[in-house]
Motif scaffolding. Sequence first.
Motif, PDB file in Angstrom:
ATOM      1  N   ALA A  73       0.570  -1.278  -0.006  1.00  0.00           N
ATOM      2  CA  ALA A  73       0.084   0.072  -0.023  1.00  0.00           C
ATOM      3  C   ALA A  73       0.914   1.271   0.007  1.00  0.00           C
ATOM      4  CB  ALA A  73      -0.893   0.079   1.230  1.00  0.00           C
ATOM      5  N   GLY A  74       1.669   1.420  -1.126  1.00  0.00           N
ATOM      6  CA  GLY A  74       2.812   2.417  -1.289  1.00  0.00           C
ATOM      7  C   GLY A  74       4.018   1.599  -0.311  1.00  0.00           C
ATOM      8  N   ASP A  75       5.242   1.828  -0.737  1.00  0.00           N
ATOM      9  CA  ASP A  75       6.457   1.375  -0.257  1.00  0.00           C
ATOM     10  C   ASP A  75       6.962   2.125   0.646  1.00  0.00           C
ATOM     11  OD1 ASP A  75       5.946  -0.830  -1.710  1.00  0.00           O
ATOM     12  OD2 ASP A  75       7.127  -0.023  -3.457  1.00  0.00           O
ATOM     13  N   LEU A  76       6.309   3.248   1.320  1.00  0.00           N
ATOM     14  CA  LEU A  76       6.950   4.202   2.225  1.00  0.00           C
ATOM     15  C   LEU A  76       8.057   3.820   3.104  1.00  0.00           C
ATOM     16  CD1 LEU A  76       4.362   6.010   4.383  1.00  0.00           C
ATOM     17  CD2 LEU A  76       4.024   3.591   3.633  1.00  0.00           C
ATOM     18  N   VAL A  77       7.808   2.785   3.788  1.00  0.00           N
ATOM     19  CA  VAL A  77       8.575   2.422   4.977  1.00  0.00           C
ATOM     20  C   VAL A  77      10.055   2.105   4.294  1.00  0.00           C
ATOM     21  CG1 VAL A  77       9.397   0.757   6.645  1.00  0.00           C
ATOM     22  CG2 VAL A  77       6.856   1.743   6.551  1.00  0.00           C
ATOM     23  N   LEU A  78      10.079   1.330   3.236  1.00  0.00           N
ATOM     24  CA  LEU A  78      11.240   1.302   2.498  1.00  0.00           C
ATOM     25  C   LEU A  78      11.842   2.442   1.919  1.00  0.00           C
ATOM     26  CD1 LEU A  78      10.753  -2.180   0.493  1.00  0.00           C
ATOM     27  CD2 LEU A  78      11.418  -1.772   3.030  1.00  0.00           C
ATOM     28  N   MET A  79      11.108   3.288   1.323  1.00  0.00           N
ATOM     29  CA  MET A  79      11.274   4.545   0.679  1.00  0.00           C
ATOM     30  C   MET A  79      11.875   5.544   1.465  1.00  0.00           C
ATOM     31  SD  MET A  79      10.872   4.224  -2.744  1.00  0.00           S
ATOM     32  CE  MET A  79      10.833   5.778  -3.237  1.00  0.00           C
TER      33      MET A  79
END
Length: 505
Positions: free
Chosen positions: A142-148
């Motif tokens: 649901a979006g890759d925000l933690v990796l990004m």
Amino acid sequence: MSALVLTGARVSVDDVAAVARAARKVEIAPDVIGRLEKARKVLDQVAASGQQIYGLNTGLGANLGTSVEGDAGAFQRQLLEGRSGAVGEALPVETVRATMFARVAMLSVGGSGLSPAVFVALVNALNAGVHPVMPSLGSIGAGDLVLMTTLARLLIGEGEADYQGRRMPAAKALMMARLAPVTLAPKDGLSLINASSVSAGSGALAVTDALSALAQQQQAGALTMEGIGANRTILDPRLHMARPAAGQQEAAKVLHDLLARDEVPAPTTLQDPLSIRCMPSIHGGLIEAIGQARQAVEIELNAAADNPLVLSDDEMVLSTGNFHTAALSLAFETLGLAIAQCAAATAARFIQLTGSGRNGLPKYLSPVGGASAGFVPLQKTATSVLAAIRHKANPVMLDFLAVSEGVEDHAAQTPLAVAKCAGMIVLWRRLIAFELMAAAQAVDLRERLTLAPRTAAVHTAIRALVPALKEDRPLGIDAEALHAALAGGNWPPALAPADLVQKQV
């Protein structure tokens, strides 16, 4: 290699592979900067009007209802720090580069409101070879925000980086590359991380690898038909026009072209086992699945997937769900199943070739007979590899829990779907190597056989790496050498009908 000019449109999986693996430089078209400047101006104007804008003057996720007051730029750093929760083994540099380029491509479309200076800094870091150390676990699709967050923190000089093959503090890497850390304006941090760039970038590489493996699989299948004396009337175009299933005519044509010669040998049997006779339909299904995955990836690469989204022409900022990649995840789940089906047929042909003897071939493809094991022990290894592929073919996109106090109650597990698909391609190439080895041995054992020019070239390439089996020896070593050539780009490109395969998808 000339630089790739970003225009905000028409980025392909091939472009991602060139930047990620061949270090192709990226240039920014003037229109892109103008588009970013316009979106930034709209974002600032709407924020000044007092409108609530997610991630700019509100908290994220479960903190949606919390207003952000004070230094909005400092809040961008705070949200990066608070979401730096990725763990696990670091992603390979080529995957990180693919991720960086995917985010650059998406941002160039416009709609993020990202400050142009931050966008330029991201492109400069990519071109300079400064890459964040990006752990592999933390995104649920649901979006890759933690990796990004690792990418955003790199640009502000925090976290760790990989530069010139060395791992070091991000600030040091930027300094060595003569780059300066950026200062984040309101929403800049969220704009960098709130997209599925890991999924899209790694997906592009997986599609590229699937295309390459498919071309090699067609070669192996054609050489098997030569070695086993298959009835090649199954490749008659009229048969495939009668049932024009997805990709079937294209797959049959590639096999037909690989086997093309002046004099067609008489078949040794009326009908071959299904793993041989049905190759066009099996490979055709895979061609269709690769095409769907490619389309899904390229939609992401050329789309504005931000939340919230700046609609510059309408001077509006609206919340979206564009970061959610259910279709992308489904495409890779489907591709994984198609690869598994194709791999199962590969293993079946290998067992047909190396079994008790078919169409006049000696038992176990052993030229000495007697107690010789020949190729038969590799049947166990092939079965083991196939089992690993089948395990990875199990779907994951339904495996999620509601998080963030129920605000985020659905996910697509896209990075995991892509990663397991990429792992299946690696294993599938091992089976292709087995089939190539066995097919080449069958060709050598079949008397008075004249190969078609293209299958003869495939046979020659195999024999340059793996000698014919004259007595029992450790075949695992040979299989490793052949697999390394297939996977490492050392397989002669002139042998692969890559241009034709590309047209198929």
